[in-house]
Scaffold this active site. Structure first.
Site, mmCIF file in Angstrom:
data_model
loop_
_atom_site.group_PDB
_atom_site.id
_atom_site.type_symbol
_atom_site.label_atom_id
_atom_site.label_comp_id
_atom_site.label_asym_id
_atom_site.label_seq_id
_atom_site.Cartn_x
_atom_site.Cartn_y
_atom_site.Cartn_z
ATOM 1 N N ASP A 102 6.463 29.082 42.596
ATOM 2 C CA ASP A 102 7.807 28.602 42.954
ATOM 3 C C ASP A 102 8.702 29.739 43.423
ATOM 4 O OD1 ASP A 102 6.689 26.328 41.968
ATOM 5 O OD2 ASP A 102 7.934 26.197 40.181
ATOM 6 N N SER B 4 11.075 22.115 42.067
ATOM 7 C CA SER B 4 11.416 23.495 41.719
ATOM 8 C C SER B 4 12.911 23.796 41.674
ATOM 9 C CB SER B 4 10.721 24.446 42.713
ATOM 10 O OG SER B 4 10.710 25.754 42.212
ATOM 11 N N ARG C 241 10.988 23.662 46.759
ATOM 12 C CA ARG C 241 9.722 23.710 47.480
ATOM 13 C C ARG C 241 8.891 22.465 47.189
ATOM 14 N NH1 ARG C 241 7.368 22.213 43.860
ATOM 15 N NH2 ARG C 241 6.728 23.285 41.969
#
Length: 458
Positions: free
Chosen positions: A190, A145, A43
């Site tokens: 996340d 992430s 992300r």
């Protein structure tokens, strides 16, 4: 709102070259075939840095880069983990005896976090063994992430292998908790975007209760990720957890000064809610109550009426108990101002005023300045990269992810994209051999991608 289970898609592997390649590698490795595949995306956080663990909303989107796992449940009590990247060594263990090493967080420990999260949640006496082959396209330690995506993908694989079901929201909350097995005191952004993401839209992620709202990004701009090529491993360094503790200590002092039960108040948002103040008013409260000079453990203890020893035992995480000075004023100011910027960003996206793109860019620039100056989670390379991106046409640019390395995210007018990429490549990557080596996966435009899912071979 996506409260359902992660989607399962039946696919012809001849039409999915990546899955087909992974299957062939799996067969070569384990002399058997995968029963299913799971995918979890990385992300990029557009705005809202270091505030999820303070209770505040964030605004990320999933990216196309991901973790992919080919899995085969086993009737024997053995968990075999392998990685397509030869620099990540194989690992095998007994699924009934999972041990996660916090001192040296190797890649397989993140898988074990997801596995153990499911095992503990369902109180599995005899969890299924597995053969798993992991492939990742998210650059490691880049602030996109990769570690959380591996935890989430491992959790999803373990869930399926043991015949259990959880909703996307339950999985996100469970994987947030289970990543803490490795010692990272994360806040949940996340894992939430990993499961709740939908193609074509960013998401406002709110906590307690966890929920996600679509945020349609303006037309005519593209978001570009640029990797500083400075690696930062959250679990291996103390910076991140120290910031979490500084926010926790600021919470306690603000609560105590306003006559609240400081022991019952956990986050900076809790203080705001209890005082019924706006975010702007909380900035004033922080300025009135806290001083800019760093606080010692002794001074904080005096304010709270407890000894330094009690403070360490009751409030600080184990890996921050040797820290002697804490900056509380700066951290609280960042959190309250950043939380306000997130809400303003969403409002501008919804209302689309004529100056929307410039206004969003200004918020991103303010966010970076706050991360750099108040939260001190930037580094010289990130600051240089942000300056280069702004110089070559980005309307807004900021660090994204935990910071201290990793990536920047920039909002670039679509008609300037090609020139922007060429100029940034020349200015930042071409003058360093190390950066040039990493450059291929280090600079790219991205669109909002979909969330975690399962593939079955048709």
């Amino acid at each position: 709102m996506a409260t359902d289970v992660p989607p399962t898609r039946s696919v012809q592997l001849v039409e999915e070259p990546r899955l087909l390649k992974l299957k062939k590698m799996f067969v070569s490795k384990f002399q058997s075939t995968p029963k299913f595949y799971a995918r979890a995306p990385g992300r990029v956080n557009l705005i809202g840095e270091h505030i999820d663990y303070c209770g505040y909303s964030v605004l990320p989107m999933a990216i196309e880069q991901d973790i992919l796992i080919a899995a085969e449940p086993l009737s024997t009590s053995v968990l075999h983990l392998a990685n397509t990247n030869p620099s990540y060594v194989d690992f095998s263990t007994n699924p009934n005896n999972i041990e996660i090493n916090q001192t040296k967080p190797l890649w397989h420990n993140y898988f074990l976090c997801g596995f153990k999260g499911i095992e503990d949640h369902f109180n599995l006496d005899n969890p299924s063994g597995m053969n798993c082959l992991v492939e990742g396209t998210i650059p490691a330690s880049s602030g996109l992430s990769s570690s959380s995506a591996l935890v989430c993908c491992a959790g999803l694989v373990t869930l399926l292998a043991n015949g259990k079901t959880l909703s996307k929201v339950e999985l996100a909350e469970l994987c947030t908790k289970s990543e803490r097995y490795i010692g990272t005191e994360g806040g949940g952004m996340d894992q939430s975007i990993c499961f709740l993401a939908e193609k074509g839209t960013a998401k406002l992620i709110e906590f307690n209760p966890l929920r996600a709202t679509d945020v349609r990004l303006p037309r005519g701009v593209t978001f570009v990720i640029a990797n500083s090529c400075v690696e930062m491993n959250k679990a291996a360094t103390s910076h991140y957890n120290i910031r979490v503790m500084e926010c926790r200590l600021a919470t306690k002092l603000l609560a105590k000064s306003k006559g609240l039960d400081w022991k019952a108040v956990a986050t900076l948002q809790d203080v705001q809610v209890a005082l019924k103040r706006s975010l702007e008013e909380m900035l004033t409260v922080a300025e009135e109550v806290l001083h800019p000079e760093p606080y010692s453990i002794e001074e904080i203890g005096e304010h709270l009426g407890i000894s330094p020893k009690e403070l360490c035992a009751q409030i600080l995480s184990q890996n921050t108990r040797d820290v002697t000075l804490f900056k509380l004023y700066q951290r609280a100011k960042h959190v309250y101002s950043e939380a306000a910027r997130v809400l303003e960003f969403k409002k501008i996206c919804e209302e689309s005023p004529t100056d929307a793109i410039q206004a969003l860019g200004d918020l991103m620039n303010q966010s970076h300045a706050s991360c750099r100056d108040l939260y001190e989670c930037s580094c010289p390379e990130l600051n240089q990269l942000v300056d280069i991106c702004l110089q070559f046409g980005a309307v807004g640019s900021r660090l994204t992810g935990a910071g201290w390395g990793g990536c920047t995210v920039s909002m670039v007018p679509a008609d300037k994209l090609e020139r922007f990429l060429a100029n940034v490549k020349e200015a930042y990557y071409k003058n360093s051999d190390q950066r040039l080596t990493l450059e291929e996966n280090s600079l790219f435009a991205t669109n909002p991608g979909g969330g975690a899912m399962v593939f079955l071979e048709a």
